[in-house]
Design an enzyme around this catalytic site. Structure first.
Site, short mmCIF file in Angstrom:
data_model
loop_
_atom_site.label_atom_id
_atom_site.label_comp_id
_atom_site.label_asym_id
_atom_site.label_seq_id
_atom_site.Cartn_x
_atom_site.Cartn_y
_atom_site.Cartn_z
NE ARG A 104 -2.07 1.83 3.32
CZ ARG A 104 -1.97 1.56 4.62
NH1 ARG A 104 -2.61 0.55 5.16
NH2 ARG A 104 -1.20 2.29 5.38
CD GLU B 168 4.52 4.52 6.06
OE1 GLU B 168 5.64 4.26 6.53
OE2 GLU B 168 3.46 4.45 6.71
CG ASN C 212 2.67 0.86 4.59
OD1 ASN C 212 3.26 1.08 5.65
ND2 ASN C 212 1.89 1.76 4.01
CB SER D 146 -3.86 -2.93 8.16
OG SER D 146 -3.48 -1.64 8.55
CE LYS E 190 8.68 4.94 8.28
NZ LYS E 190 8.60 4.77 9.73
CE LYS F 99 7.48 10.10 7.39
NZ LYS F 99 6.79 9.36 6.31
CD GLU G 27 8.67 0.05 7.45
OE1 GLU G 27 7.66 0.35 6.80
OE2 GLU G 27 9.77 0.65 7.32
N GLY G 28 5.31 0.89 10.81
CA GLY G 28 4.16 1.06 11.72
C GLY G 28 4.01 2.53 12.04
NE ARG H 116 -4.54 5.18 6.63
CZ ARG H 116 -3.32 4.72 6.85
NH1 ARG H 116 -3.06 4.00 7.91
NH2 ARG H 116 -2.35 5.00 6.00
#
Lengths: 474, 474
Positions: free
Chosen positions: A126, A145, A147, A152, A307, A364, A368-369, A450
C-alpha cells in the site's frame, strides 16, 4: 474546490446527531467493525471501526494519478527486492545504527547464501500519500511511505463506500453520494493470494495469516479470509509462538505448522521491533523465510519497503537503475515523491535547516508502523541529543507535507460529536505475483482514505488517531 | 434422515471451539448483529445475534410446501381483513374477555363507520411452522401462528446463509454447504414497502417505522431501511410518543409526524398490550388508522392475524368461505393446520382432555408476541383457576406439536459452548400489496429458521431463547 462541498457546516446539531446514529448503524451493518480495546481477543462485544461522518473531497486528477502509478510501484518494489547490491548499499548506514533493520538484513543475507527456495513472489503493498496544497491552491500527490508488509485496512475499506453513500442520501445529498467510487481491496488482495496459492499447487496446503498477539483489527483480515474460503482455499491464523512451537520444514523445505502444510505465509505481524519478543520469534521468521512457502512479503521485499530505501530512491539517477529504458515510468513515480530535499538530509547543513524551521519537517525513525514520527520542537530536541553521533542516521528527515484542512466529524466509540479540522492520507493497494521471471499478476487493487484531526500530528487508524474515510471526487 | 448429517457430534472439542470463533466473526462481518441488553438504545457496543453453530436438517418436501402455500396465506389474510362480519363473529367471545383485542376491535369498528381513507393495503406477514414428526418418522408441517404485524427477523435472516456456508466450509463440509439456500427476505419486504410507497405517490413523503422504546433488534429493521434508501425512498423512525406529540392529519387526512408527511406506517410495535402504555398511545394508533397513510398492517389485517381467527379457520367449512371456488387452495392451506382438535377446544370435554394429558397440549393466550404460551402442569393450574368463568375463552388450546430434536450448539454472547437438544421453527415471509380490488403484488419473500433448546418450551429470538438458524435441505 472544497468549500462548495462543505454543506454540512451549516447543518443543525439535531440533524448531525441523527446522521451520526444512522452512520454508526450502517457502518455496523456493513461490517466496518473492530474489537474493543478492553477485550482485543474476544468477539463477544464489538464496536464500529472509527470513521468520518462525511466523505472528504479529493481532486479527481490526483486520485487517478495515485491509482495509475500503483502498478509501477509494484514493479519497483519487486525489482529492488531482486537487487541485493542495491539493498546492501542503501541500507549500510541504517544497519549500523538500527538493530531491527540489521537483523532483517542478516536473514536476507542468509537466504541469499542458501539460495531462495521459492520462486513464487507475492506482493500486497500500500502506497500512502498526502495531498500537498501549494500557496496557489494547486494540489499535488506526495508519497509518505510504501508499506510492503502487513499493509492493513484493505478489508474494512471495502465496506465503507456504502456507509458514506447512505449517509449522504439520508442527508439529502443524492448527487454527492454518486461521487463515491466503488472500492473492494479485500477481493483484490484475496485474488492475488489465491493466485500464489494456486501456483504453489497443493490443494490441502493452507494460507497462513501470521497474526499479532492482540487482534483488535481482526475483521479487516477476516474479509480476506472469507474471500479465500469462497474460493475453497483454506486459511489458518497463527501467531509467531505457534510457529516457534509447532513449525518445521520437511526435507523439501515444505513448511508445516500445527501439522498443516502452509502454501502462503501472509504476514500481518513482524513489521516492527516490538513484534519480535524473543530469539524464538526471530528463529520463527527465519524458518518461514527458508521454507518453500510463498512469503508475503519475502525478506527482501520487506527490506525494499524501508524508509531508508524510499529516501535513497529520491536521489538523482536511482529510479533509472530500476527502469533503465522507461523514462515515462521514472517520471510518473518521481512526480509522487515528497521533494528534492530527500537526498540532502544527511549532512549537517540539512540538520541546521531543520533546527531553524522544525515545523517544515518531519523526522522519521527507521521503523515501520504508525505513531513514531517526530514533529516540531521535538525534532530539535532529538537532533541535538544525537549531535555528533551516528545516531542521527537512524532517522530520516523529510519535508513536512502541508495538506489543506477540511472540516468533518470523527465518529469513535463513545467519542464526542464535534467538528474537527481534519487532514487526510490516501493509500493505494497494489498486488502482484511473480513466478520466476514472469510477472503473472500486477494490479491496483483499490484505495483507502484515512482522516485525522489536525491536532494530532501522527498515528494510524489502529492506534485510534486516524479514522476511515472515503474520497468524494471533485 | 437427520442422523447422517450429525457429523459434528464426532468433532473434537478444540475444533468446535475454533469453529465457534470463526462463526461468530463471520456473523459479525455479515451484519448478524444485536445491540446489548445493558444498552438497548445505543450502537456503541454491539454483539452477534444469537445463532446456531450448524444449520439444521429440514426435509426438502415440507420446506417447499411451506414456501408454496405462502401466497395463499397472503390472500387469506387479506380476504379476512375485508370481511367485517367474519371478524366480528370470530372475535366476539374473545372481545368479552380480552381487553387488548377488544380495543383493537373498537378501532376497527370506528374505521368501518368512517369508511377506510386508503385503498392501498400493504401486508408483510410471516407464517410460522413446526415440523411434526409422526411415530413412523414421517415429517409434516404444522402451522404455529401467522404474524400479520411486526413480523421480525427478515433483516437478520437475510445474512445468515453465508455464515453457515462459511462454517461448513471451514469444517471441511463443502458438499453440505451447498445445501443452504440463498435467502433475502429483507429485499423482498423492502420491495413490497417500496411498491406501496410508489402507489401513495408523493416523493417527499416518508416510510415511517413505528418502533419500540427499547430498540435492541434495530439492525433487523435497518436492513429494510437500507434497501429503501437504495431506492431513494426516505425512511424515518418514530415511537408512539413521537406520533402522540407531533402527529396530525391535514384536511385530506394526510398524516404528518414531526412535520414530515408519512406515506407508509410500518408497525414494528403495537402488537401486544404492553406496547400501549397510555390512552395517548391508543389515540396515536387511531390517528394513524384514520389517515390516508398506508398502514402495514391496517387494523383489520392486524385482527386477521389473531390466534382466535386461526382457531376459527380450522373449523370445517370456514376456509371455503374465503376460497369458494378453489378447493385446491383450501386443501393446500388446511394441510398445514395443526390438527382437527382446533375446532373442539372450547367445550368442557376439551378441557377435560387437556387436564388429563397436559403434555400433549399448548395453551395460548389471545396475545401476540412470543413468550406467553403455557405448557404442562401449568396448563392444569390455569384452566382450573379459570373454571366456570368466561376467563377460559381468553385462551386457545392447541395440540402440542412434537418435532424431532436435533443436536446443535447455540452461540450466544458469553454463553457456554455446549451441545443441546434442539427444536426448530420455520417461518415463511409473505408480502402483498393490494390497490382497491387489484392485488398488484403477492409474493413469498423468503424464510427464517429459529432453533431453541428443547428445555425451553417457549420464547423467540429477541427474548433470548430461540436463536437464528438455517435449513440444510435433506
Amino acid at each position: 474546490v472544497y468549500q462548495k462541498l462543505n454543506y454540512y457546516i451549516t447543518m443543525d446539531r439535531a440533524l448531525i446527531a441523527d446522521l451520526a446514529e444512522v452512520a454508526k448503524d450502517e457502518a455496523l451493518l456493513q461490517g466496518v467493525l473492530m474489537r474493543i480495546q478492553e477485550a482485543s481477543n474476544s468477539s463477544e462485544l464489538v464496536t464500529y471501526a472509527p470513521f468520518t461522518l462525511f466523505p472528504t473531497p479529493v481532486p479527481k486528477a490526483v486520485f487517478l494519478q495515485a491509482l495509475a502509478v500503483q502498478t509501477h510501484y509494484n514493479t519497483l518494489v519487486d525489482r529492488i527486492s531482486q537487487d541485493p547490491d542495491f539493498l546492501q548499499e542503501a541500507l549500510a548506514s541504517t544497519i549500523e545504527v538500527d538493530d531491527f533493520t540489521a537483523r532483517l538484513f542478516r536473514i536476507h543475507q542468509q537466504i541469499l547464501k542458501e539460495g531462495r527456495a521459492q520462486s513464487i513472489v507475492l506482493g500486497l503493498n500500500r502506497s500512502d500519500y498526502m495531498l500537498d496544497q501549494a500557496k496557489d491552491g494547486s494540489v499535488s500527490l506526495k508519497q509518505v511511505e510504501i508499506n510492503t508488509i502487513a499493509a492493513s485496512f484493505g478489508g474494512l475499506s471495502s465496506r465503507t463506500a456504502d456507509v458514506h453513500r447512505h449517509v449522504l442520501k439520508v442527508a439529502g445529498k443524492l448527487e454527492e453520494s454518486r461521487r463515491i467510487l466503488d472500492n473492494d481491496p479485500a477481493s483484490g488482495l484475496a485474488r492475488a493470494v489465491a493466485k500464489a496459492w494456486e501456483l504453489y499447487g497443493s490443494h490441502r496446503a493452507a494460507v497462513m495469516f501470521l497474526v499479532e498477539e492482540s487482534q483488535r483489527n481482526i475483521f479487516d483480515q477476516r474479509y480476506i479470509e472469507s474471500h479465500l474460503w469462497k474460493r475453497n482455499i483454506p486459511t489458518i491464523r497463527k501467531r509467531f509462538d505457534n510457529v516457534s512451537k509447532t513449525g518445521s520444514l520437511d526435507q523439501d523445505k515444505k513448511l508445516f505448522v500445527d501439522g498443516r502444510e502452509v502454501a502462503v505465509v501472509y504476514f500481518r505481524n513482524g513489521y516492527m521491533p516490538q513484534n519480535y519478543v524473543s530469539e524464538q520469534t526471530w528463529d520463527a521468521r527465519l524458518l518461514m523465510e527458508r521454507s518453500v512457502a510463498v512469503k508475503c512479503p519475502d525478506i527482501s521485499t520487506h527490506l525494499a519497503g524501508t524508509k531508508k530505501v524510499q529516501q535513497v530512491l529520491a536521489r538523482p539517477g536511482v529510479l533509472e537503475r530500476f527502469f533503465p529504458d522507461q523514462p515515462g515510468v521514472v517520471e510518473q513515480i518521481r512526480a509522487t515523491f515528497a521533494g528534492p530535499l530527500h537526498s540532502r538530509h544527511e549532512g549537517d547543513k540539512t540538520v541546521a535547516m531543520a533546527l531553524a524551521a522544525p515545523d517544515q519537517f518531519v523526522l522519521k525513525p527507521q521503523r515501520e508502523g504508525g505513531g513514531n514520527n517526530i514533529y516540531g520542537a521535538e525534532i530539535c530536541r532529538v537532533l541535538q541529543a544525537a549531535e555528533g553521533s551516528s545516531e542521527r542516521t537512524a532517522y530520516i528527515l523529510m519535508d513536512k507535507i502541508q495538506p489543506a484542512a477540511v472540516q468533518n466529524y470523527l465518529l469513535r466509540r463513545d467519542g464526542p460529536l464535534e467538528i474537527s479540522n481534519c487532514l487526510s492520507e490516501l493509500g493505494v493497494f497494489g498486488t502482484y505475483v511473480r513466478h520466476g521471471k514472469d510477472m503473472v499478476m500486477n494490479e491496483c487493487a483499490g484505495h483507502l482514505l484515512r482522516t485525522k484531526s489536525s491536532e494530532h500530528s501522527d498515528g494510524g487508524v489502529a492506534a485510534g488517531v486516524a479514522v476511515l474515510d472515503n474520497p468524494l471526487l471533485v
